[in-house]
Design a protein around this motif. Structure first.
Motif, PDB file in Angstrom:
ATOM      1  N   ALA A 139      16.232   0.974 -18.501  1.00 27.84           N
ATOM      2  CA  ALA A 139      16.814   0.612 -17.211  1.00 27.84           C
ATOM      3  C   ALA A 139      18.090   0.982 -17.192  1.00 27.84           C
ATOM      4  O   ALA A 139      18.789   1.648 -16.102  1.00 27.84           O
ATOM      5  CB  ALA A 139      16.837  -0.816 -16.862  1.00 27.84           C
ATOM      6  N   TYR A 159      18.237   2.414 -13.381  1.00 27.01           N
ATOM      7  CA  TYR A 159      17.217   1.916 -12.564  1.00 27.01           C
ATOM      8  C   TYR A 159      17.826   0.904 -11.560  1.00 27.01           C
ATOM      9  O   TYR A 159      17.309   0.623 -10.349  1.00 27.01           O
ATOM     10  CB  TYR A 159      16.085   1.329 -13.434  1.00 27.01           C
ATOM     11  N   CYS A 218      12.076   0.349  -9.996  1.00 24.24           N
ATOM     12  CA  CYS A 218      11.555   0.709 -11.410  1.00 24.24           C
ATOM     13  C   CYS A 218      11.874  -0.547 -12.438  1.00 24.24           C
ATOM     14  O   CYS A 218      11.170  -0.311 -13.431  1.00 24.24           O
ATOM     15  CB  CYS A 218      12.313   1.854 -11.774  1.00 24.24           C
ATOM     16  N   ASN A 227       8.680   6.511 -15.435  1.00 21.99           N
ATOM     17  CA  ASN A 227       9.714   6.742 -14.595  1.00 21.99           C
ATOM     18  C   ASN A 227       8.860   6.805 -13.106  1.00 21.99           C
ATOM     19  O   ASN A 227       9.726   7.521 -12.215  1.00 21.99           O
ATOM     20  CB  ASN A 227      10.262   8.150 -14.957  1.00 21.99           C
TER      21      ASN A 227
END
Length: 752
Positions: free
Chosen positions: A512, A517, A611, A647
Motif C-alpha cells: 500500500a 494506494y 486497492c 495491482n
C-alpha cells in the motif's frame, strides 16, 4: 476445494457465526518467524515492487515534496534500520547475510537505514581512525551485506555520524561536555569545534569514496544509496533552547563553561564579519527599553556575550536576530563542510543537516542545507525501571485511537491523547513537513509489548500515505542489547525482528505504501510562520523548540483531514484559515480515511480506497462496512487489512491478501498491569505467540468466477478455508467466512 458460485443465501450471518465458532479457539497461537524465515510464496514480495537489483531505475531524486527515480518511476520506501556495531551484525557469514536480505525483501522491506559505528565498542570508524584504512573485517561484512541488499531489490541509506565520541577521545584536544552518556558527550560541540569537524570530514570522505568490492561501485556513486545526513540528532539550537534536567537555571543545556567560552569566541568572529567596530554594532543593537550592547562589551577584544535563551525576552530585536543568525550559521556551516566533500565525490543522493526536531531555527538550517527533511517519532516509547539488578520495561499501554487525556479526577477530556503525547510521530512529521521538501521518517515504532501495538503500525503508515511522505524506516531491526542476531523473539520494545504483529502487517503495508494506494489531497493546507527571514528569526527565538509549532491555532488532528505543509517564511503564500474542529469524527479531504471516536469504546480508523481497505480499533464492539470488506462480531480489538496483490482494484482483483492482527507476547513472558501501565517482568523466549483476532468478514467483488480462500501458514504451508458462504446478484458476489480461526494472520482470496 474450489468454491462454486451459489446464488442463494443459506442462512443468516448470526447463525453462520455461531456455527463457525462452536468452540472458543485458543487465545494465542505460535508465530514461528525465525531470523532466517522467508515469507511464504503466496505473500513473498521480493522483486514485486521495484526491479532487481536495487538501482535499476536510476538514482532517486527530489521533485518538490516527492521522490522519483531517474527513469520517472515514483519512489516510496517501506524500510527498517540496523546499527552496524551490535554483536553479530553485519553477519560475518556471507550465507547468513544473503538469507537476512532475502527475508527482508520477502516481507516487503525495500529500504534499510544503516547506522554506522553507533557504539563505543570497536567498529568501522574507530578502526579507520586508528589505521587510516577502510579495510577491516567489519567493513567487509558491511560491504557484502549491502551487496546482498541490492541483489534483493533493497535500497539503503547511511547515518555516518551517530556517535563520534570514541574518535574524538583518541584524537585528543577536543573538549566534551561532561555528560554521563557517551553518545551525548560531544553533542553541540562537534558542530563548531574545528578539530572535531576535521575528524568527521576525514571519515565522511574516506567512507563515501570507498569502493564496495562486491558491487565495484563507490558509495558516493551508488544509485541504490538514497539519503545521508550530516549528523544524527544534533543541532546547536538543541543546546541553546533545551532545559537542563539537573539545573533549570543552567544556560545552554549540556554545554560546559569551557564550551560556552569557545562558542562565544566564535560568536564574536561571526559579528566581526558583519560589523566593522563596536560603535557600528552598538548602533545596530540599540533599541529603546531593551537591552542592547552593554558598555563592558567590545567587539575589538571579543568580549561580546552570547546571551542565553533566558535573556532573550528583554533584549533588543536586532541583537536577538544576530544571535539566531549565529546559531543558524553554526548548523549550516557544519553541513556545508560535509556537503562540499560529497560534491567533490559527485554524490547524487539526498542530503540534509540532521534529523528529529530541535526547534524552528534547526528546521531553517535543514531547509538551507539540503533537499529533504528527516525526523523521528515513537508510539508508547517504553521506559526502564530498575528492580534490584533487573531493568523492567514500562509501557504506558494506552489506545491512541480511543484514548483521550484525563483530568485530575481521572475523567476523559476533549483533548486527544495524540495531541498531548509529544513523542508520537504525528507531532514530528507535522512540524517537519516543509513545502517542496520530501519528508523521510528514519526512526519510528510502536512499543512492541503494548496491547495496542497494531494501532501505530496502522495509523502512522495511513497518515503518511495521506500526507505523501516518501520513506518510513521502522527502528530498529536488532536492538543494541541483542547478544545474538539469531534470536527470534523480541527482547526490547523497540526491535522489529521479533515483532510478529509488524511482520504480519508488513506485506500489506509495504504494498500500500510503496504503490501509493491511499490518495493524497490535491491541494496543500499551508501553515506559514512569517513573511520574511527577519520575521522568522523573531518567530524562532520566541518559540524555540516548542512542540506546539508556535501555532496552537492548527491542532495536530488537522493532519488526518488535510495535507499539511509548513512554510517558514514567504511573502506570497498565505496560511490556511484556522479550523475549529468540534466533532469526534475526522474525515479526510479524500473521503478515504475516517477516524470515528464519538464513542471511545467503539473507536475505529478505517481506510476505504480502491486497492487497499483497512480497519483498526474496537472491532469487538463496532461494525465496519467498506466498499469491499465488512467486519462484525470480532472477539477483541485489532486490525484487519485487505490489499490487492495484482495491482487491480479490490472489486475486480483476482488475488487479495487479507491480514488480521492484534498483539503478541513471548512464550513464558511475565507481565503485570499497574496503574494502567504494562510492566514486563520477564521477556520470555521463543516462539512468539500471536493473540488471536477472529470474526466475520464479508468480501464483495464484481467477479463471478470460482474462487478459493487459503490460510497461508507461517511455515509456508497452505490450509483450505471451509464453511464459506457466497451469494450473488446481478451486480456483485459477496463471500462470507470467519477469519482468524487458523494459526496465521494471512489469508488469500484467489479467483480462478
Amino acid at each position: 476445494m474450489i468454491n462454486k458460485i451459489i446464488t442463494a443465501c443459506f442462512f443468516s450471518l448470526s447463525c453462520f457465526a455461531a456455527a463457525a465458532v462452536s468452540e472458543k479457539p485458543e487465545e494465542y497461537y505460535p508465530m514461528p518467524i525465525r531470523w532466517d524465515t522467508i515469507a511464504p510464496d503466496e505473500i513473498n514480495l521480493r522483486g514485486k515492487i521495484y526491479s532487481i537489483p536495487a538501482g535499476s531505475h536510476g538514482v532517486v531524486e527530489q521533485k518538490g515534496d516527492r521522490l522519483i527515480f531517474k527513469d520517472g518511476t515514483p519512489a516510496r520506501f517501506w524500510g527498517t534500520g540496523f546499527a552496524t556495531s551490535i554483536p553479530g551484525f553485519p553477519p560475518d557469514d556471507k550465507k547468513e547475510a544473503d538469507i537476512l536480505a532475502k527475508k527482508l525483501a520477502s516481507f516487503g522491506i525495500n529500504h534499510v537505514r544503516l547506522i554506522v559505528s553507533h557504539s563505543s565498542s570497536p567498529n568501522i570508524w574507530s578502526k579507520f581512525f586508528t589505521s587510516g584504512s577502510m579495510e577491516s573485517q567489519e567493513m567487509d561484512a558491511l560491504d557484502y551485506f549491502i551487496s546482498a541488499l541490492r541483489e534483493n531489490g533493497i535500497y539503503y541509506s547511511f547515518c555516518l555520524n551517530p556517535n563520534a565520541g570514541p574518535q574524538f577521545k583518541k584524537a585528543g584536544g577536543i573538549p566534551d561536555n561532561g555528560h554521563i552518556a557517551d553518545n551525548f558527550r560531544h553533542k553541540g560541540i562537534q558542530l563548531f569545534d574545528k578539530k572535531a569537524i576535521q575528524v568527521i570530514c576525514e571519515w565522511f570522505r574516506a567512507f563515501m569514496a570507498h569502493v564496495n568490492p562486491y558491487t565495484g561501485i563507490a558509495y558516493a556513486s551508488d544509485p541504490a544509496l538514497i539519503y545521508l545526513d550530516a549528523v544524527n540528532e544534533d543541532s546547536i539550537h538543541m543546546a541553546y533552547f533545551r532545559e537542563n534536567w539537573k539545573d533549570a537555571g543552567r544556560k545552554f543545556w549540556f554545554l560546559s563553561d569551557e564550551n560556552i567560552a569557545y562558542l562565544t569566541r566564535e560568536f564574536n568572529a561571526f559579528l566581526k564579519k558583519k560589523y566593522r567596530n563596536t560603535l557600528e554594532l552598538h548602533n545596530a543593537w540599540q533599541e529603546s527599553g531593551k537591552n542592547g550592547l552593554d558598555e563592558q562589551e567590545h567587539l575589538e577584544d571579543s568580549s561580546v556575550i552570547l546571551i542565553s535563551k533566558q535573556d532573550l525576552a528583554g533584549t533588543g530585536k536586532e541583537r536577538v536576530r544576530d544571535t539566531m543568525r549565529f546559531l543558524l550559521f553554526i548548523d549550516t556551516d557544519f553541513a556545508r563542510h560535509i556537503r562540499e566533500i560529497l560534491d567533490s565525490l559527485k554524490y547524487r543522493g539526498l542530503f540534509t543537516f540532521s534529523n528529529n526536531w530541535y526547534g524552528h531555527g534547526y528546521l531553517n538550517a535543514c531547509l538551507l542545507s539540503g533537499n529533504y527533511t528527516e525526523t523521528h517519532g515513537y508510539f508508547d516509547h517504553f521506559k526502564y525501571e530498575k528492580l534490584g539488578e533487573k531493568k523492567l520495561q514500562i509501557f504506558e499501554n494506552f489506545s491512541y485511537l480511543s484514548g483521550r487525556v484525563r483530568d485530575g479526577q481521572n475523567n476523559p477530556t476533549d483533548q486527544l491523547l495524540i495531541e498531548s503525547e509529544a513523542e508520537n510521530p504525528f507531532f514530528r512529521c507535522m512540524v517537519n513537513s516543509l513545502y517542496n521538501r520530501p519528508l523521510i521518517v528514519s526512526e519510528w515504532n510502536h512499543g512492541a509489548f503494548s496491547d495496542y501495538v497494531y494501532e501505530g503500525l496502522i495509523m502512522f503508515p495511513v497518515y503518511s500515505m495521506f500526507q505523501g511522505y516518501s520513506i518510513l524506516d521502522n527502528h530498529i531491526y536488532f536492538p543494541p542489547s541483542t547478544k545474538n542476531v539469531r534470536e527470534s523473539h523480541t527482547i526490547t520494545g523497540n526491535d522489529m525482528h521479533g515483532n510478529m504483529v509488524l511482520f504480519a502487517l508488513s506485506p500489506s503495508l509495504s504494498l500500500a505504501f510503496s504503490r501509493g494506494y491511499i490518495s493524497e489531497p490535491a491541494t496543500n493546507f499551508f501553515i506559514v510562520h512569517a513573511k520574511n527571514e527577519n520575521a522568522y528569526l523573531d518567530f524562532a527565538a520566541k518559540n524555540g523548540i516548542n512542540l506546539d509549532f508556535g501555532s496552537s491555532d492548527y491542532p495536530l488532528r488537522l493532519g488526518f483531514i488535510h495535507k499539511i505543509r509548513q512554510v517558514l517564511y514567504d511573502e506570497k503564500i498565505q496560511s490556511a484559515l484556522p479550523e475549529k474542529i468540534t466533532g469526534k469524527k475526522f474525515v479526510s479531504d479524500t473521503d478515504e480515511i475516517i477516524w470515528d471516536f464519538n464513542d471511545p469504546a467503539k473507536a475505529v480508523l478505517t481506510v476505504n480506497a480502491s486497492c487497499v481497505q483497512m480497519a483498526a480499533g474496537c472491532l469487538n464492539t463496532a461494525e465496519v462496512k467498506l466498499k469491499n470488506i465488512s467486519l462484525s462480531k470480532f472477539n477483541t480489538h485489532g486490525a484487519v487489512t485487505a490489499v490487492c496483490l495484482d495491482n487491480i482494484p479490490l472489486g475486480s482483483s483476482k488475488k487479495i491478501l487479507v491480514t488480521a492482527a492484534s498483539s503478541y507476547k513471548n512464550t513464558d513472558m511475565i507481565f503485570e498491569y499497574r496503574d494502567n501501565k504494562k510492566i514486563i517482568l520477564e521477556t520470555g523466549k521463543e516462539p512468539v505467540l500471536m493473540k488471536r483476532l477472529y470474526g466475520i468478514i464479508r468480501f464483495r467483488t464484481k467477479l463471478n468466477s470460482d474462487f478459493e480462500i487459503i490460510a497461508v501458514m507461517p511455515d509456508g504451508s497452505k490450509k483450505e478455508v471451509k464453511n464459506i458462504i457466497n451469494k450473488k446478484n446481478q451486480e456483485y458476489m459477496e463471500i462470507t467466512w470467519t477469519i482468524g480461526l487458523d494459526d496465521t494472520p494471512w489469508y488469500i482470496i484467489k479467483f480462478l
